[in-house]
Design a protein around this motif. Sequence first.
Motif, short mmCIF file in Angstrom:
data_model
loop_
_atom_site.label_atom_id
_atom_site.label_comp_id
_atom_site.label_asym_id
_atom_site.label_seq_id
_atom_site.Cartn_x
_atom_site.Cartn_y
_atom_site.Cartn_z
N THR A 195 6.88 118.71 -46.81
CA THR A 195 7.32 118.61 -45.43
C THR A 195 6.65 117.76 -44.85
O THR A 195 6.23 117.39 -43.92
CB THR A 195 7.19 120.50 -44.62
N VAL A 196 7.67 117.17 -43.95
CA VAL A 196 7.45 116.53 -42.74
C VAL A 196 8.28 117.16 -41.68
O VAL A 196 9.04 117.81 -41.53
CB VAL A 196 8.26 114.92 -42.85
N PHE A 197 6.99 117.68 -40.47
CA PHE A 197 7.35 118.47 -39.53
C PHE A 197 8.07 117.64 -38.52
O PHE A 197 8.43 116.54 -38.29
CB PHE A 197 5.88 119.01 -38.94
N MET A 198 8.92 119.14 -38.19
CA MET A 198 9.71 118.52 -36.74
C MET A 198 8.99 118.29 -35.96
O MET A 198 7.49 119.07 -35.79
CB MET A 198 10.82 119.75 -36.42
N ASN A 199 9.92 117.68 -34.22
CA ASN A 199 8.61 117.17 -33.41
C ASN A 199 8.56 118.39 -32.52
O ASN A 199 9.09 119.74 -32.83
CB ASN A 199 9.25 116.14 -32.40
N ARG A 200 6.81 118.28 -31.73
CA ARG A 200 6.83 119.52 -30.73
C ARG A 200 7.87 119.32 -30.30
O ARG A 200 8.07 118.51 -29.12
CB ARG A 200 5.26 119.29 -30.33
N GLN A 201 8.27 121.07 -29.77
CA GLN A 201 9.80 120.67 -28.88
C GLN A 201 8.97 120.21 -27.18
O GLN A 201 8.00 120.82 -26.94
CB GLN A 201 9.92 122.08 -28.48
N ASP A 202 9.77 119.92 -26.57
CA ASP A 202 9.38 119.87 -25.09
C ASP A 202 10.00 120.88 -24.05
O ASP A 202 11.05 121.42 -23.90
CB ASP A 202 10.50 118.24 -24.81
N PRO A 203 8.55 121.53 -23.87
CA PRO A 203 9.33 123.26 -23.21
C PRO A 203 10.30 122.42 -21.78
O PRO A 203 11.16 123.84 -20.69
CB PRO A 203 7.74 123.50 -22.90
N PHE A 204 10.54 121.58 -20.82
CA PHE A 204 11.23 121.46 -20.32
C PHE A 204 13.27 121.53 -20.51
O PHE A 204 13.85 121.54 -19.83
CB PHE A 204 11.35 119.49 -19.51
N HIS A 205 12.77 121.61 -21.74
CA HIS A 205 14.60 121.41 -22.99
C HIS A 205 14.88 123.23 -23.15
O HIS A 205 13.77 123.01 -24.22
CB HIS A 205 15.12 120.61 -23.00
N GLU A 206 15.27 123.53 -22.75
CA GLU A 206 15.28 125.12 -23.31
C GLU A 206 15.96 125.47 -24.48
O GLU A 206 15.06 126.27 -25.25
CB GLU A 206 16.39 125.27 -21.46
N ARG A 207 16.76 124.30 -25.12
CA ARG A 207 17.16 124.10 -26.28
C ARG A 207 16.55 123.64 -27.19
O ARG A 207 16.63 123.41 -28.36
CB ARG A 207 18.59 124.57 -26.28
N ASP A 208 15.57 122.55 -26.77
CA ASP A 208 14.60 121.69 -27.65
C ASP A 208 14.42 122.47 -28.74
O ASP A 208 13.85 123.61 -28.55
CB ASP A 208 13.86 120.64 -26.42
N GLY A 209 13.51 121.52 -29.74
CA GLY A 209 13.26 122.27 -30.85
C GLY A 209 13.96 123.82 -31.78
O GLY A 209 13.58 124.18 -33.03
N THR A 210 14.72 123.96 -31.07
CA THR A 210 16.43 124.70 -32.35
C THR A 210 16.90 123.57 -32.75
O THR A 210 16.73 122.41 -31.85
CB THR A 210 16.80 125.60 -31.44
N GLY A 211 17.85 123.57 -33.38
CA GLY A 211 19.19 122.05 -34.24
C GLY A 211 20.33 123.34 -34.52
O GLY A 211 20.10 123.98 -35.18
N TRP A 212 20.63 121.60 -35.78
CA TRP A 212 21.88 122.28 -36.20
C TRP A 212 21.39 121.45 -37.73
O TRP A 212 21.10 120.94 -37.52
CB TRP A 212 22.92 123.13 -35.71
#
Lengths: 361, 147
Positions: free
Chosen positions: A293-310
């Motif tokens: 597994t290659v990790f997803m990036n650590r999300q940026d808390p400034f962007h409410e929807r970051d770290g989620t996706g499709w």
Amino acid sequence: MEEGKLSRKDFLRRTGGLLAASIVPMSLVEIACGGRGKGTHEKFTFAFISDPHLTHIKGTNFVRNFDSGLNKAIETVNLMFPRPDFVVFGGDLAQLGKREELDHGMELLSKLKVPVKFVIGEHDYYLDMGNYWQDKISKLNYSFDHKGVHFVVLNSILTYDTWIKRWKTPEERMNEMARLDNPNGSPFMVGDDQIAWLKKDLENIKNGTPLVVLSHSPLYKIYKPWNFWTDDAEKIQSVLSRFDNVTVFHGHVHQVLYNQIKNISFYALMSTAWPWPYPESYTQSPHYIPKMTVFMNRQDPFHERDGTGWAFVNMDNAREEMHYKLWENKDRIVKYDDSAGHPVDSTYQKPESRILPQTHY
Amino acid sequence: MDYPHTFRDKSKSKILFGIFVSVFFFTFGIVSLVFGDDWEKSNVDKWNAAFMETVAQGEKLFHGPQLGGNTVQCAMCHPNATNTHPETYPKFQKQIGKVSTLREMINWCIQNPLQGKPLAYDDPKMIALEAYIMFERRNSVLVPGKH
């Protein structure tokens, strides 16, 4: 891109050139396998929405940004062309299993213009042991066939009776289960009754039939302290071992995660609510994050929807191609690599190829 | 003026000063042995217990709804305080727009995802949160400024 497969560009064009395409917290899955004879079986797509964790505050108030994550997913599914045949809901509709939360979630999901196949999550279950869910929403485990593919839905979030009886009230039980890093936690399982049901369900299914298993928790063991774990995973894997092509899609972990165990490919779907860190970032106990597994990036808390996706998946002759779309991050394509015998990130697999934020703090 | 007398007095006061200094340090030594802040096991245990009590308070706040206005809890995004990275502060925090401390970031989280009111930097709740985060992140490599 082989002939007959849907390229990402085509896919985006077919979704109507949606501006929303980069902000959709769900997964569109294209199945084009239907057995060995390429082109002889009907292709279809389904969408995957998981882990909205709708949270009741008071009266008619719910946590705004969790609602907005689910709404974005629903709206985008409805705007898609071609429209997916159905939506799989991956569990954790509610945060604390409250009727207000489940009702609110069903009201939001009722806007979907396609049928929904439901998988239950632990947050939906442990307040009343799934009674309201079974009455109003769906069975807890079932199977169905769709255009040559056999789908099995498992309730993978059961646990031991001793743990269930440990708590004085349903609310206490729910609160204990809802806390991810709970030292009083108890691992998930599918249970022997359901495994017996699964065996019976698969009895008349041929080995060559593509099999898609939908569960909430991963049907393998990743990290016990956070319950990224199904205790009887090996038993289920052994029931599935005779099939040529098995794919498990699961929610629960709120992150990009994939694995191959013998004949089974496992893919985690994103949450519409919030992302979770990878267990390796907690150094106090060992984890079993798949090395591939290659990790997803650590999300940026400034962007409410970051770290989620499709994401969407092409499946062709038992080889899936998973396209992860992540906000504020670069796209990911994970393909099954025949020589490696497991899924491989087409761009970032080698440590030296990773983009900077994949190793940042 | 009686110069010889003065000479004798000077030498006398030197002796007196010497005695005074010896008595002072002797007394100080005795006093600190009896009442002093020494590194006995019982003391170390007491201090550690005070720290762990603060960690426990922080853990409770971290896993409870009381900091915010919408029942959302810190641990929902940060199980075991992961992805808090106190070992990287102070650092440039994009959403605050300047080099910030961990306390400023804690308050940002309380005000935004938790929809609550910020804490004073010396609020015992703030110290407890910081203690819990630091404890869960023990053994992490200190890399201030890193994102």
